[in-house]
Design an enzyme around this catalytic site. Structure first.
Site, PDB file in Angstrom:
ATOM      1  CE  LYS A   2      -3.809  -2.441   2.159  1.00 48.89           C
ATOM      2  NZ  LYS A   2      -4.491  -2.856   3.385  1.00 48.89           N
ATOM      3  CD  GLN A  54      -3.339  -4.358   6.518  1.00 51.77           C
ATOM      4  OE1 GLN A  54      -3.239  -3.380   5.774  1.00 51.77           O
ATOM      5  NE2 GLN A  54      -3.954  -5.458   6.152  1.00 51.77           N
ATOM      6  CG  ASP A  89      -9.632  -0.245   4.869  1.00 54.96           C
ATOM      7  OD1 ASP A  89      -9.282  -0.521   3.698  1.00 54.96           O
ATOM      8  OD2 ASP A  89      -8.977  -0.554   5.878  1.00 54.96           O
TER       9      ASP A  89
END
Ligand code: NAP
Length: 286
Positions: free
Chosen positions: A52, A96, A119
């Site tokens: 990422k 994460q 997200d």
């Protein structure tokens, strides 16, 4: 033979588009920063985070990388999220997952400013999805919708079957396809296994997101169907594979995503798009 949906190529185009937007926004003095928080030393998660951060670099998105020890407390993590919520340089925040067991994931997701929730996991953003309102969408299903667009696959009036009902893939996928006027069936671990093949055979669009290697075989697929394989599994030889048995499925499907090179790269690319979207929304540019 099926058309192979090239997630890698589409992801490259998506990143280029995001990079162009980042440059335009920077010229207007708008920062598109992404903060990435990794707690603990899970190697899989660390690999995802590195990928990422590389994507950010490629798109010109300034990233802030927070690696916290596994013993980080809930309070410490919440405090960092709070600081990043208030930081004007940060357009998006990504924590994460999974977090170490002692941390409350739901509380952390809920603490992220929904406008920075790149997200798309925050209850407010999922609620907006249910209501059909604009908002940040989870990257995996959002990337799949981009694939349909790119390959002129119109879900309207089609039977769509989604195998799996997680909050990050199956459920939002079903809502996005419903919003595009598909007729939806969602299968899960309680679906009668004797019925599952028949349910899959009814699908014009079949999205496999159950995490079981090669569970969906060619005979389960309606000839000409679009097959989207979200799975990232390991086969009996430890090789990366999907939830669909690609070799038998590609003989029947009309279009199919490979693993690797399908949904995975698009999921990553959609994160970059979401950062741009978040920055624009925060500055009233949507
Ligand atoms: P998850 O949270 O484990 O959910 C799996 C879903 O599959 C659950 O809803 C479960 O039902 C259902 N299921 C399990 N066994 C089943 C069976 N025999 N028949 C029908 N449904 C069954 O997984 P996830 O996070 O959604 O991920 C699914 C897969 O996609 C995994 O392989 C994951 O690694 C992969 N993934 C890939 C990407 C990407 O970018 N390519 C992104 C996310 C996930 P219940 O709800 O009843 O338990």
């Amino acid at each position: 033979m099926a058309t192979i949906i090239d997630g890698k190529a589409l992801a490259a185009t998506t990143r280029e588009r995001a990079a162009a937007e980042v440059t335009k926004l920077a010229a207007q003095g708008i920062a598109c920063g992404l903060a990435v928080i990794l707690v603990g030393d899970d190697q899989g998660s660390a690999t995802y985070v590195r990928a990422k951060l590389r994507d950010c670099e490629q798109c010109g998105i300034p990233s802030k990388d927070y690696k916290l020890p596994a013993e980080t407390s809930q309070e410490e993590l919440m405090e960092l999220v709070g600081q990043l919520n208030a930081d004007n340089e940060v357009a998006g925040i990504l924590v994460q997952m999974p977090l170490p067991k002692h941390l409350d994931e739901e509380a952390v997701v809920a603490a992220i400013d929904p406008k920075k929730d790149v997200d798309g996991f925050h209850p407010e953003n999922l609620g907006k999805l249910v209501r059909g309102l604009p908002g940040l969408r989870p990257c995996t299903p959002a990337g799949i919708m981009e694939m349909f667009d790119a390959y002129d696959i119109d879900p309207a009036g089609k039977n769509a079957v989604i195998v799996g009902r997680s909050s990050i893939v199956g459920k939002p996928m079903s809502l996005m396809l419903l919003a595009k006027n598909a007729t939806i069936s969602v299968a899960h671990s309680h679906t009668d296994p004797r019925e599952l093949a028949r349910i899959c055979q009814s699908a014009d669009i079949l999205v496999a997101a159950c995490g079981i290697p090669k569970m969906i075989k060619g005979p389960w697929i309606k000839p000409g169907a679009t097959v989207i394989d979200v799975g990232m599994d390991r086969d009996e030889n430890g090789k990366l594979c999907g939830d669909v048995d690609f070799a038998s499925a590609e003989l029947v499907a009309g279009a199919i995503t490979p693993v690797p090179g399908g949904v995975g790269p698009m999921t990553r690319a959609m994160l970059m798009s979401n950062v741009v979207l978040a920055a624009k929304a925060q500055h009233g540019l949507l």
